[in-house]
Scaffold this motif. Structure first.
Motif, PDB file in Angstrom:
ATOM      1  N   VAL A 266     -27.435 -14.476  -2.311  1.00  0.00           N
ATOM      2  CA  VAL A 266     -27.343 -14.273  -3.755  1.00  0.00           C
ATOM      3  C   VAL A 266     -26.865 -15.549  -4.440  1.00  0.00           C
ATOM      4  N   ALA A 267     -27.548 -15.943  -5.483  1.00  0.00           N
ATOM      5  CA  ALA A 267     -27.151 -17.124  -6.255  1.00  0.00           C
ATOM      6  C   ALA A 267     -26.192 -16.709  -7.372  1.00  0.00           C
ATOM      7  N   VAL A 268     -25.233 -17.569  -7.656  1.00  0.00           N
ATOM      8  CA  VAL A 268     -24.295 -17.304  -8.750  1.00  0.00           C
ATOM      9  C   VAL A 268     -23.965 -18.603  -9.467  1.00  0.00           C
ATOM     10  N   SER A 269     -23.831 -18.509 -10.779  1.00  0.00           N
ATOM     11  CA  SER A 269     -23.411 -19.633 -11.606  1.00  0.00           C
ATOM     12  C   SER A 269     -22.754 -19.036 -12.845  1.00  0.00           C
ATOM     13  N   TYR A 270     -22.146 -19.878 -13.653  1.00  0.00           N
ATOM     14  CA  TYR A 270     -21.521 -19.355 -14.865  1.00  0.00           C
ATOM     15  C   TYR A 270     -22.569 -18.828 -15.850  1.00  0.00           C
ATOM     16  N   ASP A 271     -23.771 -19.399 -15.840  1.00  0.00           N
ATOM     17  CA  ASP A 271     -24.845 -18.871 -16.700  1.00  0.00           C
ATOM     18  C   ASP A 271     -25.245 -17.463 -16.251  1.00  0.00           C
ATOM     19  N   ILE A 272     -25.335 -17.269 -14.930  1.00  0.00           N
ATOM     20  CA  ILE A 272     -25.673 -15.945 -14.404  1.00  0.00           C
ATOM     21  C   ILE A 272     -24.567 -14.946 -14.724  1.00  0.00           C
ATOM     22  N   LEU A 273     -23.312 -15.383 -14.583  1.00  0.00           N
ATOM     23  CA  LEU A 273     -22.186 -14.503 -14.901  1.00  0.00           C
ATOM     24  C   LEU A 273     -22.125 -14.206 -16.393  1.00  0.00           C
ATOM     25  N   LYS A 274     -22.581 -15.155 -17.212  1.00  0.00           N
ATOM     26  CA  LYS A 274     -22.620 -14.918 -18.657  1.00  0.00           C
ATOM     27  C   LYS A 274     -23.605 -13.806 -18.999  1.00  0.00           C
ATOM     28  N   GLN A 275     -24.719 -13.756 -18.252  1.00  0.00           N
ATOM     29  CA  GLN A 275     -25.689 -12.662 -18.455  1.00  0.00           C
ATOM     30  C   GLN A 275     -25.047 -11.320 -18.102  1.00  0.00           C
ATOM     31  N   ALA A 276     -24.255 -11.300 -17.026  1.00  0.00           N
ATOM     32  CA  ALA A 276     -23.539 -10.071 -16.661  1.00  0.00           C
ATOM     33  C   ALA A 276     -22.554  -9.694 -17.757  1.00  0.00           C
ATOM     34  N   SER A 277     -21.942 -10.710 -18.377  1.00  0.00           N
ATOM     35  CA  SER A 277     -20.999 -10.456 -19.464  1.00  0.00           C
ATOM     36  C   SER A 277     -21.695  -9.814 -20.659  1.00  0.00           C
ATOM     37  N   GLU A 278     -22.933 -10.260 -20.950  1.00  0.00           N
ATOM     38  CA  GLU A 278     -23.702  -9.664 -22.052  1.00  0.00           C
ATOM     39  C   GLU A 278     -24.049  -8.208 -21.739  1.00  0.00           C
ATOM     40  N   SER A 279     -24.403  -7.936 -20.486  1.00  0.00           N
ATOM     41  CA  SER A 279     -24.696  -6.564 -20.079  1.00  0.00           C
ATOM     42  C   SER A 279     -23.451  -5.692 -20.222  1.00  0.00           C
ATOM     43  N   TYR A 280     -22.319  -6.253 -19.831  1.00  0.00           N
ATOM     44  CA  TYR A 280     -21.055  -5.515 -19.943  1.00  0.00           C
ATOM     45  C   TYR A 280     -20.764  -5.166 -21.401  1.00  0.00           C
ATOM     46  N   ARG A 281     -20.988  -6.140 -22.291  1.00  0.00           N
ATOM     47  CA  ARG A 281     -20.724  -5.907 -23.712  1.00  0.00           C
ATOM     48  C   ARG A 281     -21.604  -4.780 -24.251  1.00  0.00           C
ATOM     49  N   LYS A 282     -22.851  -4.740 -23.798  1.00  0.00           N
ATOM     50  CA  LYS A 282     -23.766  -3.688 -24.227  1.00  0.00           C
ATOM     51  C   LYS A 282     -23.265  -2.318 -23.766  1.00  0.00           C
ATOM     52  N   ILE A 283     -22.845  -2.241 -22.520  1.00  0.00           N
ATOM     53  CA  ILE A 283     -22.337  -0.974 -21.979  1.00  0.00           C
ATOM     54  C   ILE A 283     -21.091  -0.542 -22.738  1.00  0.00           C
ATOM     55  N   ARG A 284     -20.162  -1.473 -22.925  1.00  0.00           N
ATOM     56  CA  ARG A 284     -18.895  -1.140 -23.579  1.00  0.00           C
ATOM     57  C   ARG A 284     -19.112  -0.702 -25.036  1.00  0.00           C
ATOM     58  N   ASN A 285     -19.957  -1.414 -25.763  1.00  0.00           N
ATOM     59  CA  ASN A 285     -20.197  -1.074 -27.167  1.00  0.00           C
ATOM     60  C   ASN A 285     -20.881   0.280 -27.316  1.00  0.00           C
ATOM     61  N   THR A 286     -21.767   0.609 -26.373  1.00  0.00           N
ATOM     62  CA  THR A 286     -22.428   1.912 -26.425  1.00  0.00           C
ATOM     63  C   THR A 286     -21.414   3.032 -26.206  1.00  0.00           C
TER      64      THR A 286
ATOM     65  N   PHE B   9     -31.117   3.230 -19.082  1.00  0.00           N
ATOM     66  CA  PHE B   9     -30.872   4.447 -19.862  1.00  0.00           C
ATOM     67  C   PHE B   9     -30.020   4.137 -21.090  1.00  0.00           C
ATOM     68  N   ILE B  10     -28.961   3.349 -20.896  1.00  0.00           N
ATOM     69  CA  ILE B  10     -28.081   2.997 -22.019  1.00  0.00           C
ATOM     70  C   ILE B  10     -28.828   2.179 -23.069  1.00  0.00           C
ATOM     71  N   SER B  11     -29.631   1.213 -22.619  1.00  0.00           N
ATOM     72  CA  SER B  11     -30.321   0.307 -23.549  1.00  0.00           C
ATOM     73  C   SER B  11     -31.505   0.975 -24.246  1.00  0.00           C
ATOM     74  N   ASN B  12     -32.345   1.646 -23.458  1.00  0.00           N
ATOM     75  CA  ASN B  12     -33.595   2.186 -24.009  1.00  0.00           C
ATOM     76  C   ASN B  12     -33.457   3.604 -24.544  1.00  0.00           C
ATOM     77  N   ASP B  13     -32.953   4.504 -23.708  1.00  0.00           N
ATOM     78  CA  ASP B  13     -32.914   5.912 -24.108  1.00  0.00           C
ATOM     79  C   ASP B  13     -31.811   6.198 -25.124  1.00  0.00           C
ATOM     80  N   LEU B  14     -30.652   5.577 -24.932  1.00  0.00           N
ATOM     81  CA  LEU B  14     -29.557   5.817 -25.877  1.00  0.00           C
ATOM     82  C   LEU B  14     -29.624   4.870 -27.076  1.00  0.00           C
TER      83      LEU B  14
END
Length: 479
Positions: A182-202, A262-267
């Motif tokens: 698995v590859a990891v970088s701060y850019d990849i972790l930033k994408q995870a952070s954006e996903s987290y924000r979406k989940i939390r805000n929902t 489900f969170i992004s599309n259905d909700l």
């Protein structure tokens, strides 16, 4: 062919003694004596006691006329040592069983621990020491290179936790296919952070809009839910089933992908998008509002449970705002999969509607590009469906104007005009709605001021306000 000993300064010692003429002393008696000492003091006793203290009391040998002995300095091969943990650990510790449910390690252990455990267990018991094996790849940098201090490409989890929080690392792991490297970088972790924000805000939206909902008093039974609410309840139920199935296979990537979709599309992009017209506008205790709150509350509870293994801290925080009997989400059981008799038919019809909805959204976008409308609620839409689509719409019996977030909707039996946008199963005409904007529901209505007591509101909003706030309306009239 197995090298049974290693020349290391630490590890589990080989219980071998040497006489004065270097004859090895390894007998059942000496081994049992050492084993009894190890059982009381641990294997470090080999290094803290003299050879004479480790041998049975009064032990003598013809090869040591002066009664002097030396200890072996090599250790048991680490793979043999760890590979027999099924015998030394699983069979003797309380609460553990043989064979183990799961062995978990990196992908290099197929030639290491997994292998040595299998060989020793099959040789002694005829059984594999584990029921399942789960292996994981190694972490590389974003260019696919192995992380190395000399290359300067190491990302410390502690540094990530300080900058982004532990939940981001957990979410990144859930997103990654850990069966391979698995590859990891701060850019990849930033994408995870954006996903987290979406989940939390929902979740924040769902909690905010169920704050006045008591599941024991206000819940609407499934059979009494509106059609669109039943549809979302069935979609949620299918998600739970798929998530639990994936967890049972240790397929965390599928769990994450399905829940996030489900969170992004259905909700977010569908259900919670048009929910504002119900949650904010309808009467507080109206059937439509309580029906929708039932589904939103169910979604918050069930999603919190299935996301707890991935985001434990966040879900614990969210659980504090839910009105469940279990004090901690970590102690709550996973949600059960329900059975709904009409689920297949419901999903089929709503799937057809969602296809029609895509067509309407496209027509609205075209109208927006032509400067006919701005926001979608400025539109008046007329749909000319074919027979099959008309039957589907009649069967669903839903408030499609509300779901499509337009001010006016007509489903016509007439033939579509020549300027209609003709699509696969319907023709669509989009115009700017007639009337004025109601300051409460933001829809363009032709009945603004129909109620003289509330001259600024449309008829629908006036009726709701009078129902929910009769004293305030009366006070306003008196002033």
């Amino acid at each position: 062919d197995w090298v049974i000993s290693r020349q290391r300064a630490w590890g589990v010692p080989l219980p071998i003694f040497y006489a004065e003429d270097d004859t090895p002393i390894v007998t059942p008696e000496t081994i049992e004596h050492v084993a009894q000492i190890f059982e009381k003091e641990g294997s470090n006793a080999w290094y803290t006691h003299t050879a004479k203290e480790l041998l049975p009391e009064g032990f003598t040998s013809e090869h040591s006329p002066h009664g002097e002995f030396k200890k072996e300095t090599d250790i048991l091969d680490v793979w043999f040592d760890s590979g027999t943990s099924w015998a030394g650990v699983m069979k003797y510790r309380d609460g553990l069983n043989f064979p183990a449910d799961l062995y978990l390690e990196g992908s290099d252990q197929y030639r290491g621990w997994f292998n040595s455990s299998l060989i020793t267990s099959v040789a002694v018991t005829g059984l594999a020491p584990y029921k399942e094996v789960l292996s994981q790849g190694f972490v590389l940098d974003d260019k696919g290179h192995k992380m190395s201090k000399s290359l300067g490409n190491v990302i410390s989890p502690n540094d990530v936790i300080k900058k982004m929080g532990a939940e981001i690392i957990r979410l990144w792991v859930a997103q990654a296919d850990t069966t391979s490297d698995v590859a990891v970088s701060y850019d990849i972790l930033k994408q995870a952070s954006e996903s987290y924000r979406k989940i939390r805000n929902t979740f924040r939206y769902m909690l905010a809009n169920t704050s006045d909902f008591d599941p024991k008093k206000n819940r609407v039974a499934y059979n009494e839910l509106r059609s669109v609410d039943q549809y979302m309840e069935v979609k949620l139920n299918n998600l739970i089933k798929e998530s639990l199935d994936a967890y049972n296979k240790f397929d965390f990537t599928t769990v994450y992908k399905k829940i996030f979709r489900f969170i992004s599309n259905d909700l977010s992009a569908f259900y919670l998008d048009f929910a504002k017209d119900v949650l904010y506008i309808e009467a507080k205790n109206s059937h439509a509002r309580r029906s929708m709150q039932t589904v939103i509350y169910d979604a918050a509870v069930k999603l919190a449970k299935v996301l707890t293994p991935i985001l434990p801290h966040t879900m614990e925080e969210i659980w504090g705002f839910l009105k469940e009997d279990e004090e901690y989400v970590q102690l709550a059981n996973m949600p059960e999969v329900e059975t709904y008799e009409n689920s297949d038919e419901l999903l089929e019809n709503w799937s057809k509607f969602m296809s029609l909805r895509d067509d309407v959204l496209k027509a609205l976008e075209d109208a927006r590009n032509q400067k006919l409308i701005g926001k979608s609620f400025e539109a008046a839409v007329t749909i000319y469906p074919d027979k099959e689509t008309k039957a589907m719409l009649d069967e669903l019996n839903a408030d499609f104007r509300q779901i499509l977030i337009v001010s006016d909707l007509t489903i016509s039996d007439e033939e579509a005009p020549a300027d209609a946008e003709k699509l696969k199963n319907a023709a669509i005409v989009v115009k700017h709605a007639d009337g004025e904007v109601c300051p409460r529901c933001r829809m363009i209505r032709t009945d603004i001021g129909v109620d003289p007591k509330l001259p600024m509101l449309c008829g629908r909003c006036a009726e709701i306000v009078e129902e929910d706030y009769p004293e305030a309306v009366q006070e306003g009239l008196e002033k």
